[in-house]
Structure formats: C-alpha cells, structure tokens
Design an enzyme around this catalytic site. Structure first.
Site, PDB file in Angstrom:
ATOM      1  CG  ASP A 151      -2.146   0.551   0.790  1.00 35.76           C
ATOM      2  OD1 ASP A 151      -2.492   1.404  -0.017  1.00 35.76           O
ATOM      3  OD2 ASP A 151      -3.298   0.101   1.450  1.00 35.76           O
ATOM      4  CD  GLU A 184       0.227   4.561  -7.347  1.00 39.05           C
ATOM      5  OE1 GLU A 184      -0.622   3.998  -8.206  1.00 39.05           O
ATOM      6  OE2 GLU A 184       0.858   5.921  -7.656  1.00 39.05           O
ATOM      7  CD1 TRP A 185      -5.216   3.230  -3.414  1.00 39.13           C
ATOM      8  CD2 TRP A 185      -3.949   4.968  -2.928  1.00 39.13           C
ATOM      9  NE1 TRP A 185      -4.617   3.002  -1.989  1.00 39.13           N
ATOM     10  CE2 TRP A 185      -3.925   4.077  -1.635  1.00 39.13           C
ATOM     11  CE3 TRP A 185      -3.213   6.152  -2.506  1.00 39.13           C
ATOM     12  CZ2 TRP A 185      -3.422   4.380  -0.526  1.00 39.13           C
ATOM     13  CZ3 TRP A 185      -2.508   6.410  -1.379  1.00 39.13           C
ATOM     14  CH2 TRP A 185      -2.703   5.661  -0.293  1.00 39.13           C
ATOM     15  N   GLY A 186      -3.171   4.609  -8.484  1.00 39.53           N
ATOM     16  CA  GLY A 186      -3.124   5.340  -9.491  1.00 39.53           C
ATOM     17  C   GLY A 186      -2.799   6.772  -9.438  1.00 39.53           C
ATOM     18  CG  ASP A 206      -9.621   1.871  -1.183  1.00 37.25           C
ATOM     19  OD1 ASP A 206      -8.513   1.651  -1.772  1.00 37.25           O
ATOM     20  OD2 ASP A 206      -9.646   1.697   0.272  1.00 37.25           O
TER      21      ASP A 206
HETATM   22  C1  GLA Z   1      -6.207   1.164   1.391  1.00 41.61           C
HETATM   23  C2  GLA Z   1      -6.205   0.180   0.239  1.00 41.61           C
HETATM   24  C3  GLA Z   1      -7.377  -1.007   0.416  1.00 41.61           C
HETATM   25  C4  GLA Z   1      -6.942  -1.624   1.684  1.00 41.61           C
HETATM   26  C5  GLA Z   1      -6.790  -0.486   2.979  1.00 41.61           C
HETATM   27  C6  GLA Z   1      -6.276  -1.192   4.178  1.00 41.61           C
HETATM   28  O1  GLA Z   1      -7.456   1.824   1.455  1.00 41.61           O
HETATM   29  O2  GLA Z   1      -6.531   0.931  -0.960  1.00 41.61           O
HETATM   30  O3  GLA Z   1      -7.407  -1.933  -0.328  1.00 41.61           O
HETATM   31  O4  GLA Z   1      -5.749  -2.320   1.528  1.00 41.61           O
HETATM   32  O5  GLA Z   1      -5.826   0.455   2.507  1.00 41.61           O
HETATM   33  O6  GLA Z   1      -6.128  -0.408   5.136  1.00 41.61           O
END
Ligand code: GLA
Length: 390
Positions: A151, A184-186, A206
């Site tokens: 993450d 890292e969500w892009g 997410d």
């Molecule tokens: C982030 C990630 C999720 C999950 C949470 C856990 O939000 O994007 O997929 O792993 O952390 O805390």
C-alpha cells in the site's frame, strides 16, 4: 582444460546477466491473479480462523478448482517490530503465527498472500516497510508468502517508482517467486512505470460495494488498456461480488466487466457463508476463461451509440472475441454489437451467451438483444465464413 575454464569464464557475464534479467518473479501472473482478500468484507477483523475457514471454503465451494489461488490477508495482521526489527503479527488474532497459517493454506493447494505498506505505517497505522524492505522480504519468504500487496499510506515525500522497485528487488533477492501487487491508487501514474516492478497495480481509489463506484473504477482503469500484458495488469480493485450492496444482475455485470478488462479477480466476500447465487457468479467458467485468456489483452469500450448503452470487446487467443453489452442505465433497452466494431472481419459470426451457457447461433453483420437495467450480457463471438466486412 584450460580452454574449458576460459570458456566458462567468458560465459560468466552472460550467465550473470541472464539471472539478473530473469528474477524469480518473471514467470508469475502470466494471466491476471485470481484469489481472495480480507479487506472488502472484513476490514481489520482478520484472524487465523478466518483465513483457515476461507481456505477451506475456497476448496469446498469449487473456487479453487475454478482458478482462484491466492488467499491474502490485508491490513491489521501486524502490530509491531521486535528488538531486531522483525515484523510481529498480532498474537491474539494469529496465535499460531503466520508461517503455520501459510503452511495450512499451502496444504490446501492454495497460495498465501500478505499486506504491507511502502511508507512508515499502513493505512490502519500498523508498521510499514519503509527502511525494512530487505528484512521484511526475507521474513515473508521464510514464512512462505507467495503474494505481497504493498500500500501507499504514510509515504508522503517518497518516490513511488523507487520505493516499489526497492521492494521488488528485495523480494527477488530472497529467491522465492512472489507476486507484487502495487496499491498506490493510480496517484503516481503507475501504468507508466509499474510493468516489470509490480505484477499488478491499482489504477483507482478503493472500490465501494455500489454500482456507480464499480463503473467509475471500470472507466478509470480502461484508460490504460494498452499497457496490460502477461505479468503486468491494471487493477481496478478487488471484487465486491456477494457483499450485499448490489443486485445479482449488477454483480454479474461487475464480474463480466472485470473479466473483459483482464483485471485481477480477487474476491472480497465471506466465502464461508456465500449464497449459491454468489458462488455460481464467482465460478462461472466461461466468464473466468475470458479473464484468464493467454493472449492477455485488456478489452476496451468499442461503441457507445447512446449514453449509458455500451459495447466492450476483447480479442482472445483462439481468434474469437469476448463481448459485453452493458446497460448502465436504470431502464431496459436494446444494445447492438456490430461485428466490425467488435473486431470481427467476416460477414457472419456464431454467438454464445456466457451467462446462460447457450448457443445463440449464427448472426449476420450484428447482434442485438434486450439488456435489463444495471446489467450486462456477456458473449463470445466467432467469425464464420463470408467475405471480410472491412
Ligand atoms: C487502502 C487500500 C485498501 C486496503 C486498505 C487497508 O485503502 O487501497 O485496498 O488495503 O488500505 O487499510
């Protein structure tokens, strides 16, 4: 003798170069990873018994035989580091330790995954890997970890590419093949640099267990379709199928769209108590085969004649095409797939419905059908006979 040893000395750089250019992970994730992860349904409520029960259910439900492999514990399994810096699991939740749990999962002929964070702390405030990359990689390899999700919380000021590359290198140094899932969500355009570092990388925030969230992640991930290839996949986040926030029609659409995009299929529901309807959705062999097709192309939106009525298509290894007719709107409508837009260059095609498992038969030029609101029809089309249509 002398010639032999000179020869082998001369070959040494080549041998070294080959071993450097082929890390143990280079043959991993040649099709999108399939498995289960604790986060979407359980959040921080993870435990030894949850993971063992999930591994059992993976087998008894037929999910393992359908192709789901990795059982991954997400955030909150870790509490601290010991005096030597070794990461410590929560002993009240994991009383037998992580190695014993990994052994149990392996005993079911499944693979075992774990979660960490590139920064100082995870998103839930547990110890991150920053500064401990080599040590953590060695610990995970010794435990028998096969998959690490990394993450990006508490990482401000760090360079994403450099940090993830450091972890990839640390994993490779252990000699154990370990899938690396970048999360890292892009936010740092991973599609530009992640192939070769991560086997999959998140492209979005997410997912939520809602139709609009699922579609939003679909749309964002589809922007980067040309990058996806065997070993390197765009990840629009884990599945919500079976978590209760969408209808079964919406969940069928969710799985169809993840499959046509060649997305990783990481289930996120409670496998121990899922309904038969959910089990049937998650294990549909014809839909999973589209996701796992060895060509490794990410399907794309090929036509949207009217807003919210879409045709998605993906070429498959054997020359056939997978097609999703997606009705994003709240009213039933008819959607038409023109063969030429799908990429089929013959006048006719034979069409099969991958949810009803029925042959529709031969169509000429196009195929039209009614699609319910918030649903998808998924097809396989094979061009037959006739002259190319363009
Ligand atoms: C982030 C990630 C999720 C999950 C949470 C856990 O939000 O994007 O997929 O792993 O952390 O805390």
């Amino acid at each position: 003798m002398r010639i032999d040893s000179r020869l082998s000395l001369a070959l040494l750089p080549l041998v070294l170069a080959a071993s450097i250019s082929s890390p143990p992970s280079s043959r991993l994730a040649l099709t999108p990873p399939m498995g289960w992860n604790s986060w979407n349904h359980f959040g921080c409520n993870v435990s030894d018994s949850l993971i063992r029960g999930t591994a059992d259910a993976m087998v008894s439900s037929g999910m393992r035989d359908a192709g789901y492999q990795y059982v991954v514990i997400d955030d909150c399994w870790q509490v601290s580091r010991d005096a030597k810096g070794t990461i410590v699991a929560d002993s009240s939740r994991f009383p037998h330790g992580i190695k014993a749990l990994a052994d149990y999962v392996h005993g079911k002929k499944l693979r075992f995954g774990i979660y960490t964070d590139a920064g100082t702390k995870t998103c839930q405030g547990r110890p991150g890997s920053y500064g401990y990359e080599d040590q953590d990689a060695r610990t995970y390899a010794a435990w028998g970890v096969d998959y690490v999700k990394e993450d990006w919380c508490n990482a401000s000021g760090l360079n994403a590419r450099a940090q993830y590359a450091k972890f990839r290198k640390a994993l490779d140094k252990t000699g154990r093949p370990i899938v690396l899932s970048l999360c890292e969500w892009g936010s740092n355009q991973p599609w530009e640099w992640a192939p070769g570092i991560g086997n999959l990388w998140r492209t979005t925030d997410d997912i939520e267990d809602k139709w609009v969230s699922m579609l939003s992640n679909l749309d964002q991930s589809s922007q980067h379709s040309t990058v996806a290839r065997p070993g390197a996949w765009n990840d629009p986040d884990m599945l919500e199928v079976g978590n209760g926030g969408m209808t079964d029609d919406e969940y069928r659409a969710h799985l169809s769209l993840w499959a046509i995009q060649a997305a990783p299929l990481i289930a996120g529901n409670d496998l121990r108590s899922m309904s038969e309807a959910t089990r049937i959705i998650l294990t549909n062999p014809e839909v999973l085969a589209v996701d796992q097709d060895s060509l490794g192309a990410q399907g794309i939106l090929v036509w949207e004649p009217v807003p919210e009525l879409q045709v998605w298509a993906k070429p498959l290894r054997n020359g056939t095409h997978a097609v999703v007719l997606l009705n994003r709107s709240a009213k039933a409508d008819t959607i038409t797939a023109y063969l030429s837009r799908v990429g089929i260059h013959t006048d006719s095609a034979s069409v099969r419905d991958l949810w009803s498992h029925a042959e529709i038969g031969k169509v000429k030029g196009r195929y039209s059908t009614a699609v319910k609101p918030h649903s998808a029809v998924m097809l396989r089309m094979m061009g037959v006979g006739g002259a190319p249509s363009n």
